[in-house]
Motif scaffolding. Sequence first.
Motif, PDB file in Angstrom:
ATOM      1  N   ASN A  35      23.010  69.970 -60.014  1.00 52.44           N
ATOM      2  CA  ASN A  35      22.631  71.234 -59.813  1.00 52.44           C
ATOM      3  C   ASN A  35      22.227  71.534 -58.370  1.00 52.44           C
ATOM      4  OD1 ASN A  35      20.806  73.534 -59.475  1.00 52.44           O
ATOM      5  ND2 ASN A  35      19.831  73.268 -61.350  1.00 52.44           N
ATOM      6  N   CYS A  52      19.153  72.191 -56.603  1.00 48.37           N
ATOM      7  CA  CYS A  52      18.045  71.051 -57.062  1.00 48.37           C
ATOM      8  C   CYS A  52      17.713  70.021 -55.761  1.00 48.37           C
ATOM      9  CB  CYS A  52      18.279  70.550 -58.285  1.00 48.37           C
ATOM     10  SG  CYS A  52      17.295  69.247 -58.741  1.00 48.37           S
ATOM     11  N   CYS A  86      18.718  66.579 -56.830  1.00 53.58           N
ATOM     12  CA  CYS A  86      20.096  66.446 -56.755  1.00 53.58           C
ATOM     13  C   CYS A  86      20.852  66.345 -55.396  1.00 53.58           C
ATOM     14  CB  CYS A  86      20.818  67.354 -57.502  1.00 53.58           C
ATOM     15  SG  CYS A  86      20.849  67.792 -59.218  1.00 53.58           S
ATOM     16  N   HIS A 138      21.220  65.431 -63.707  1.00 56.59           N
ATOM     17  CA  HIS A 138      20.217  66.614 -63.637  1.00 56.59           C
ATOM     18  C   HIS A 138      19.604  66.998 -64.860  1.00 56.59           C
ATOM     19  CE1 HIS A 138      18.376  70.211 -62.069  1.00 56.59           C
ATOM     20  NE2 HIS A 138      18.524  70.497 -63.191  1.00 56.59           N
ATOM     21  N   HIS A 160      13.647  68.725 -62.011  1.00 60.94           N
ATOM     22  CA  HIS A 160      14.680  67.421 -62.161  1.00 60.94           C
ATOM     23  C   HIS A 160      13.688  66.441 -62.616  1.00 60.94           C
ATOM     24  CE1 HIS A 160      18.482  65.081 -60.933  1.00 60.94           C
ATOM     25  NE2 HIS A 160      17.624  64.315 -61.515  1.00 60.94           N
TER      26      HIS A 160
HETATM   27 ZN    ZN Z   1      18.701  67.895 -60.018  1.00 59.52          ZN
END
Ligand code: ZN
Length: 112
Positions: A2, A5, A8, A47, A97
């Motif tokens: 993502n 995020c 991420c 994710h 997350h």
């Molecule tokens: Zn993420």
Amino acid sequence: MNGDCIFCKIIKGDIPSKKIYEDDEVIVFNDIHPLAPVHFMLVPKLHMESLANCSAEHQALLGKMLLLAPKLAAEQGLQGFRTMINTGREGGQEVFHLHVHVFGGGSSLPKT
Ligand code: ZN
Ligand code: 5GP
């Protein structure tokens, strides 16, 4: 993955982290604002927003993360530790997350 995020971005290597473990499915790094002398987080590379978004297909991955926790805690010198998974805003989750906190190394962990 993502794009918005933060975890991420850490997984991708776009944001630096103090990594203590990594394999093809899981990354583990120290919390930037530690709440105990040892405070790291186990994070799936996939994710997924939270524990509330998991299903049977994630069972093996969740089990793997839980089994990794005591191994990594021991490697960090901990005799015991506390795990925490904040889930949803009401559960105190700030980064959406999924992650498992591991705390230890202090004598001041509150009794629950
Ligand atoms: Zn993420
Ligand atoms: P939550 O409240 O969602 O369970 O916990 C998120 C945790 O991520 C917090 O303890 C916070 O300190 C940590 N955190 C937030 N941003 C970063 C970051 O950029 N790097 C690292 N290593 N930890 C972060």
